[in-house]
Design an enzyme around this catalytic site. Structure first.
Site, short mmCIF file in Angstrom:
data_model
loop_
_atom_site.label_atom_id
_atom_site.label_comp_id
_atom_site.label_asym_id
_atom_site.label_seq_id
_atom_site.Cartn_x
_atom_site.Cartn_y
_atom_site.Cartn_z
CG ASP A 30 -17.59 -10.29 -7.22
OD1 ASP A 30 -17.81 -9.27 -7.90
OD2 ASP A 30 -17.38 -10.25 -6.00
CG HIS A 31 -22.21 -11.14 -6.61
ND1 HIS A 31 -21.16 -11.89 -6.11
CD2 HIS A 31 -22.65 -10.37 -5.58
CE1 HIS A 31 -20.98 -11.58 -4.83
NE2 HIS A 31 -21.87 -10.67 -4.49
CB CYS B 19 -14.65 -8.03 -6.87
SG CYS B 19 -13.32 -7.31 -5.90
CB THR C 11 -13.16 -3.26 -2.95
OG1 THR C 11 -12.74 -4.62 -2.80
CG2 THR C 11 -14.27 -2.96 -1.96
N GLY C 12 -12.30 -4.41 -5.94
CA GLY C 12 -11.09 -4.77 -6.67
C GLY C 12 -10.07 -5.46 -5.78
N GLY D 81 -10.39 -8.07 -3.08
CA GLY D 81 -10.40 -9.52 -2.89
C GLY D 81 -9.97 -10.25 -4.15
CG HIS E 61 7.90 2.21 -12.82
ND1 HIS E 61 8.27 3.13 -11.86
CD2 HIS E 61 8.25 2.76 -14.01
CE1 HIS E 61 8.83 4.19 -12.45
NE2 HIS E 61 8.80 4.00 -13.75
NE ARG F 279 -20.68 -3.66 -3.81
CZ ARG F 279 -20.71 -4.82 -3.17
NH1 ARG F 279 -19.80 -5.10 -2.25
NH2 ARG F 279 -21.63 -5.71 -3.45
NE ARG G 180 14.90 2.99 -12.06
CZ ARG G 180 14.46 3.75 -13.06
NH1 ARG G 180 14.93 3.57 -14.29
NH2 ARG G 180 13.55 4.68 -12.85
CG HIS G 181 11.28 -0.13 -13.72
ND1 HIS G 181 11.18 0.41 -12.47
CD2 HIS G 181 11.52 0.91 -14.57
CE1 HIS G 181 11.32 1.72 -12.55
NE2 HIS G 181 11.53 2.05 -13.81
NE ARG H 85 14.48 -1.15 -8.55
CZ ARG H 85 14.66 0.13 -8.85
NH1 ARG H 85 13.73 0.81 -9.47
NH2 ARG H 85 15.79 0.72 -8.54
C1 RB5 Z 1 -18.97 -8.91 -2.53
O1 RB5 Z 1 -19.95 -8.40 -1.68
C2 RB5 Z 1 -17.64 -8.21 -2.22
O2 RB5 Z 1 -17.19 -8.61 -0.96
C3 RB5 Z 1 -16.63 -8.54 -3.29
O3 RB5 Z 1 -17.12 -8.16 -4.52
C4 RB5 Z 1 -15.29 -7.83 -3.17
O4 RB5 Z 1 -15.44 -6.46 -3.00
C5 RB5 Z 1 -14.31 -8.42 -2.23
O5 RB5 Z 1 -13.17 -7.95 -2.13
#
Ligand code: RB5
Length: 145
Positions: free
Chosen positions: A8-9, A67, A69-70, A72, A100, A111, A134-135, A138
């Site tokens: 995303d942006h 994104c 945080t990775g 969402g 695994h 971020r 085994r993996h 699972r």
């Molecule tokens: C965008 O501001 C932020 O919410 C998105 O990039 C992401 O971190 C969501 O999980």
């Protein structure tokens, strides 16, 4: 190896670095599914697009999603049967996600991790292999019946 990359942006700057790094690697067929600027967009749209391509492609295709945080973007990708998206903030997790969990999508947080660490995590993820055994059982159990 077919690798799809998307963000995303908020993840766009790191995606740009990742795309540039991937272009320098041998044996990688790269497709950038966007976004292509820092203009605000919705991470689920990118995640669904990339996930559908990996499922369609089959054949060991891998994805990288970025994104803020990775988180969402991984949640959206993981709604697709056959997608195993792992948020990794360290190389050990990236190696284990492949070994695994047979993860096929790496999710990174622009971020959260610096670009040097992100590329190290990505390199580890791409060079990892699934241990099977085994993996395998699972991993099959991950899909709801
Ligand atoms: C965008 O501001 C932020 O919410 C998105 O990039 C992401 O971190 C969501 O999980």
């Amino acid at each position: 190896m077919q690798v799809y990359v998307g963000s995303d942006h908020a993840g766009f700057p790191l995606k740009t670095i990742i795309v540039s790094w991937l272009k320098d690697q041998e044996g990688i067929q790269l497709e950038d599914v966007g976004t292509h600027s820092t203009e605000s967009c919705d991470y689920p749209t990118i995640a669904h697009d990339l996930a559908a391509r990996i499922v369609d492609c089959g054949d060991g295709a891998l994805g990288v999603l970025v994104c803020g945080t990775g988180l969402g973007i991984s949640m959206a990708a993981n709604r697709h049967p056959g997608i195993r998206a792992a948020v990794c903030t360290d190389s050990f997790s990236a190696r284990m996600a492949r070994a695994h969990n047979n993860a096929n999508v790496l999710c990174l947080g622009q971020r959260v991790v610096g670009s040097g660490l992100a590329l190290e995590i990505l390199n580890t993820f791409l060079s990892g292999t699934f241990e099977g055994g085994r993996h395998g059982r699972r991993v099959e159990l991950i899909e709801p019946v």
